[in-house]
Design a protein around this motif. Sequence first.
Motif, PDB file in Angstrom:
ATOM      1  N   ALA A 123     -31.126  -1.919  -6.487  1.00  0.00           N
ATOM      2  CA  ALA A 123     -29.704  -2.251  -6.326  1.00  0.00           C
ATOM      3  C   ALA A 123     -29.470  -3.603  -5.672  1.00  0.00           C
ATOM      4  O   ALA A 123     -28.334  -4.089  -5.655  1.00  0.00           O
ATOM      5  CB  ALA A 123     -28.988  -1.153  -5.538  1.00  0.00           C
ATOM      6  N   SER A 124     -30.519  -4.244  -5.155  1.00  0.00           N
ATOM      7  CA  SER A 124     -30.358  -5.613  -4.665  1.00  0.00           C
ATOM      8  C   SER A 124     -29.877  -6.514  -5.791  1.00  0.00           C
ATOM      9  O   SER A 124     -29.184  -7.505  -5.553  1.00  0.00           O
ATOM     10  CB  SER A 124     -31.690  -6.148  -4.126  1.00  0.00           C
ATOM     11  N   TYR A 125     -30.265  -6.174  -7.022  1.00  0.00           N
ATOM     12  CA  TYR A 125     -29.806  -6.944  -8.178  1.00  0.00           C
ATOM     13  C   TYR A 125     -28.282  -6.908  -8.262  1.00  0.00           C
ATOM     14  O   TYR A 125     -27.643  -7.939  -8.499  1.00  0.00           O
ATOM     15  CB  TYR A 125     -30.404  -6.374  -9.461  1.00  0.00           C
ATOM     16  N   VAL A 126     -27.693  -5.752  -8.068  1.00  0.00           N
ATOM     17  CA  VAL A 126     -26.235  -5.599  -8.141  1.00  0.00           C
ATOM     18  C   VAL A 126     -25.574  -6.430  -7.044  1.00  0.00           C
ATOM     19  O   VAL A 126     -24.585  -7.128  -7.283  1.00  0.00           O
ATOM     20  CB  VAL A 126     -25.833  -4.118  -7.996  1.00  0.00           C
ATOM     21  N   MET A 127     -26.125  -6.351  -5.836  1.00  0.00           N
ATOM     22  CA  MET A 127     -25.566  -7.113  -4.724  1.00  0.00           C
ATOM     23  C   MET A 127     -25.646  -8.609  -4.984  1.00  0.00           C
ATOM     24  O   MET A 127     -24.689  -9.355  -4.716  1.00  0.00           O
ATOM     25  CB  MET A 127     -26.296  -6.753  -3.433  1.00  0.00           C
ATOM     26  N   ALA A 128     -26.786  -9.060  -5.506  1.00  0.00           N
ATOM     27  CA  ALA A 128     -26.945 -10.489  -5.803  1.00  0.00           C
ATOM     28  C   ALA A 128     -25.999 -10.918  -6.916  1.00  0.00           C
ATOM     29  O   ALA A 128     -25.417 -12.006  -6.870  1.00  0.00           O
ATOM     30  CB  ALA A 128     -28.391 -10.779  -6.190  1.00  0.00           C
ATOM     31  N   LYS A 129     -25.836 -10.082  -7.927  1.00  0.00           N
ATOM     32  CA  LYS A 129     -24.944 -10.391  -9.045  1.00  0.00           C
ATOM     33  C   LYS A 129     -23.505 -10.524  -8.557  1.00  0.00           C
ATOM     34  O   LYS A 129     -22.720 -11.321  -9.089  1.00  0.00           O
ATOM     35  CB  LYS A 129     -25.042  -9.287 -10.100  1.00  0.00           C
ATOM     36  N   ALA A 130     -23.159  -9.757  -7.529  1.00  0.00           N
ATOM     37  CA  ALA A 130     -21.812  -9.818  -6.955  1.00  0.00           C
ATOM     38  C   ALA A 130     -21.658 -10.990  -5.986  1.00  0.00           C
ATOM     39  O   ALA A 130     -20.570 -11.228  -5.457  1.00  0.00           O
ATOM     40  CB  ALA A 130     -21.483  -8.507  -6.237  1.00  0.00           C
ATOM     41  N   GLY A 131     -22.750 -11.714  -5.732  1.00  0.00           N
ATOM     42  CA  GLY A 131     -22.696 -12.848  -4.814  1.00  0.00           C
ATOM     43  C   GLY A 131     -22.790 -12.464  -3.355  1.00  0.00           C
ATOM     44  O   GLY A 131     -22.571 -13.299  -2.473  1.00  0.00           O
ATOM     45  N   LEU A 132     -23.170 -11.211  -3.069  1.00  0.00           N
ATOM     46  CA  LEU A 132     -23.195 -10.736  -1.687  1.00  0.00           C
ATOM     47  C   LEU A 132     -24.464 -11.127  -0.941  1.00  0.00           C
ATOM     48  O   LEU A 132     -24.540 -10.940   0.275  1.00  0.00           O
ATOM     49  CB  LEU A 132     -23.042  -9.207  -1.647  1.00  0.00           C
ATOM     50  N   LEU A 133     -25.439 -11.670  -1.661  1.00  0.00           N
ATOM     51  CA  LEU A 133     -26.696 -12.050  -1.017  1.00  0.00           C
ATOM     52  C   LEU A 133     -26.918 -13.555  -0.997  1.00  0.00           C
ATOM     53  O   LEU A 133     -28.005 -14.017  -0.617  1.00  0.00           O
ATOM     54  CB  LEU A 133     -27.875 -11.361  -1.727  1.00  0.00           C
ATOM     55  N   ASP A 134     -25.923 -14.331  -1.391  1.00  0.00           N
ATOM     56  CA  ASP A 134     -26.067 -15.786  -1.379  1.00  0.00           C
ATOM     57  C   ASP A 134     -26.399 -16.279   0.026  1.00  0.00           C
ATOM     58  O   ASP A 134     -25.687 -15.971   0.996  1.00  0.00           O
ATOM     59  CB  ASP A 134     -24.775 -16.455  -1.849  1.00  0.00           C
ATOM     60  N   GLY A 135     -27.490 -17.035   0.157  1.00  0.00           N
ATOM     61  CA  GLY A 135     -27.884 -17.572   1.452  1.00  0.00           C
ATOM     62  C   GLY A 135     -28.483 -16.551   2.393  1.00  0.00           C
ATOM     63  O   GLY A 135     -28.685 -16.837   3.575  1.00  0.00           O
ATOM     64  N   LYS A 136     -28.784 -15.359   1.881  1.00  0.00           N
ATOM     65  CA  LYS A 136     -29.328 -14.294   2.732  1.00  0.00           C
ATOM     66  C   LYS A 136     -30.729 -13.899   2.285  1.00  0.00           C
ATOM     67  O   LYS A 136     -31.155 -14.201   1.176  1.00  0.00           O
ATOM     68  CB  LYS A 136     -28.406 -13.075   2.717  1.00  0.00           C
ATOM     69  N   ARG A 137     -31.427 -13.194   3.166  1.00  0.00           N
ATOM     70  CA  ARG A 137     -32.732 -12.635   2.848  1.00  0.00           C
ATOM     71  C   ARG A 137     -32.548 -11.261   2.214  1.00  0.00           C
ATOM     72  O   ARG A 137     -31.636 -10.520   2.565  1.00  0.00           O
ATOM     73  CB  ARG A 137     -33.592 -12.516   4.108  1.00  0.00           C
ATOM     74  N   ALA A 138     -33.448 -10.924   1.294  1.00  0.00           N
ATOM     75  CA  ALA A 138     -33.356  -9.622   0.625  1.00  0.00           C
ATOM     76  C   ALA A 138     -34.717  -9.245   0.069  1.00  0.00           C
ATOM     77  O   ALA A 138     -35.653 -10.048   0.052  1.00  0.00           O
ATOM     78  CB  ALA A 138     -32.321  -9.668  -0.500  1.00  0.00           C
ATOM     79  N   THR A 139     -34.814  -8.003  -0.385  1.00  0.00           N
ATOM     80  CA  THR A 139     -36.016  -7.542  -1.070  1.00  0.00           C
ATOM     81  C   THR A 139     -35.602  -6.679  -2.244  1.00  0.00           C
ATOM     82  O   THR A 139     -34.430  -6.299  -2.372  1.00  0.00           O
ATOM     83  CB  THR A 139     -36.936  -6.755  -0.105  1.00  0.00           C
ATOM     84  N   ILE A 140     -36.550  -6.379  -3.114  1.00  0.00           N
ATOM     85  CA  ILE A 140     -36.318  -5.531  -4.275  1.00  0.00           C
ATOM     86  C   ILE A 140     -37.670  -4.975  -4.701  1.00  0.00           C
ATOM     87  O   ILE A 140     -38.716  -5.481  -4.285  1.00  0.00           O
ATOM     88  CB  ILE A 140     -35.648  -6.319  -5.431  1.00  0.00           C
ATOM     89  N   HIS A 141     -37.663  -3.929  -5.501  1.00  0.00           N
ATOM     90  CA  HIS A 141     -38.908  -3.336  -5.968  1.00  0.00           C
ATOM     91  C   HIS A 141     -39.809  -4.410  -6.590  1.00  0.00           C
ATOM     92  O   HIS A 141     -39.336  -5.272  -7.324  1.00  0.00           O
ATOM     93  CB  HIS A 141     -38.604  -2.243  -6.997  1.00  0.00           C
ATOM     94  N   TRP A 142     -41.109  -4.344  -6.289  1.00  0.00           N
ATOM     95  CA  TRP A 142     -42.033  -5.410  -6.714  1.00  0.00           C
ATOM     96  C   TRP A 142     -42.016  -5.649  -8.218  1.00  0.00           C
ATOM     97  O   TRP A 142     -42.250  -6.764  -8.674  1.00  0.00           O
ATOM     98  CB  TRP A 142     -43.452  -5.105  -6.239  1.00  0.00           C
ATOM     99  N   GLU A 143     -41.715  -4.624  -9.009  1.00  0.00           N
ATOM    100  CA  GLU A 143     -41.687  -4.789 -10.451  1.00  0.00           C
ATOM    101  C   GLU A 143     -40.547  -5.694 -10.912  1.00  0.00           C
ATOM    102  O   GLU A 143     -40.587  -6.254 -12.005  1.00  0.00           O
ATOM    103  CB  GLU A 143     -41.562  -3.413 -11.117  1.00  0.00           C
ATOM    104  N   ASN A 144     -39.530  -5.841 -10.053  1.00  0.00           N
ATOM    105  CA  ASN A 144     -38.358  -6.647 -10.398  1.00  0.00           C
ATOM    106  C   ASN A 144     -38.331  -8.001  -9.707  1.00  0.00           C
ATOM    107  O   ASN A 144     -37.383  -8.768  -9.876  1.00  0.00           O
ATOM    108  CB  ASN A 144     -37.073  -5.883 -10.035  1.00  0.00           C
TER     109      ASN A 144
END
Length: 332
Positions: A123-144
Amino acid sequence: MQANKKKTEIPKAIAPKRHYVFVLLDRFSMLSFASALECLRIANRMVGYDAYSWTLMSEGGGDVTCSAGTTFTSEGDLDELQRDDTIMVCGGVNVQAATSKKLLAWLRREARKGVRVGGLCTASYVMAKAGLLDGKRATIHWENIDSFAEEFEEVTLTKSVFVIDNNRMSTAGGTSSIDLMLKILANDLSEELANAVADQLIYSSIRTDQDTQRLSIPTRIGVRHPKLSLVIQKMEANIEDPISPSVLAQDVGMSTRQLERLFRRYLNRSPKRYYMELRLQKARNLLMQTDMSVINVALACGFASPSHFSKCYRSHYETTPYRERGSKSGKP
């Protein structure tokens, strides 16, 4: 059997009451969702009152099917929330297809109010797509990771099991939801309470945001050889600009022939072949998870010629990159 119930004493005056909204996406990971929810349930049991409450939501309300095929009934559509609520978006298989304009608009609106937002599994993908992770640190499943890094350059992507960056949270999937929730419980209530919840879960190795999500290279390949592990680490870090076997050998103090023998002995393939398989695996991830052109995928994986890329891909996967891209919609 009646278990002995020992409540962890927490002064009620300082214990917060928090509400979590779990947004279930189509084909979400049941393990990631259940791991987070169970931490809240057990925390309530340990302190003896409802310090945490939760609601299940989905786009349109109604039933949502997880990646294992089990159906869950949500309690409502994407409604307006209170500012002190916390959203946990639950992702899983093919998260791109489960990400709609309505969902993105809702997340942006709630985030503008100051609502905390977290993403479980993909779901980090959804957050990034919404612009909620711009300039922030994040992680996601290694396959993605490969596809995410290509699409969201403005996000500082890590390989941690979870990340908390101010009011944004993300996990790598699976049991990493437990690690995130234990950290939240420790911050909200106490380290003692978090440890008590971990004990109830029979979770003996609590990870921090400094722990990485994948097994070590020796564990993954089943071989404990320091120079072999170091060479593979260098290969994995240099997919777009591959390093020649002679340079790799020199970097670890070996001759090219010695490196060749090392790979043959432990992995039954040449260094060149192993490196090619790593590059093709990344290419397949990008083809299946992004809308990048085949040419750009080839370049991102160190292939200067699209025709050479196609030839290598067909030899390894018995299909062409174009056909692989065409099968994307039917991915299980």
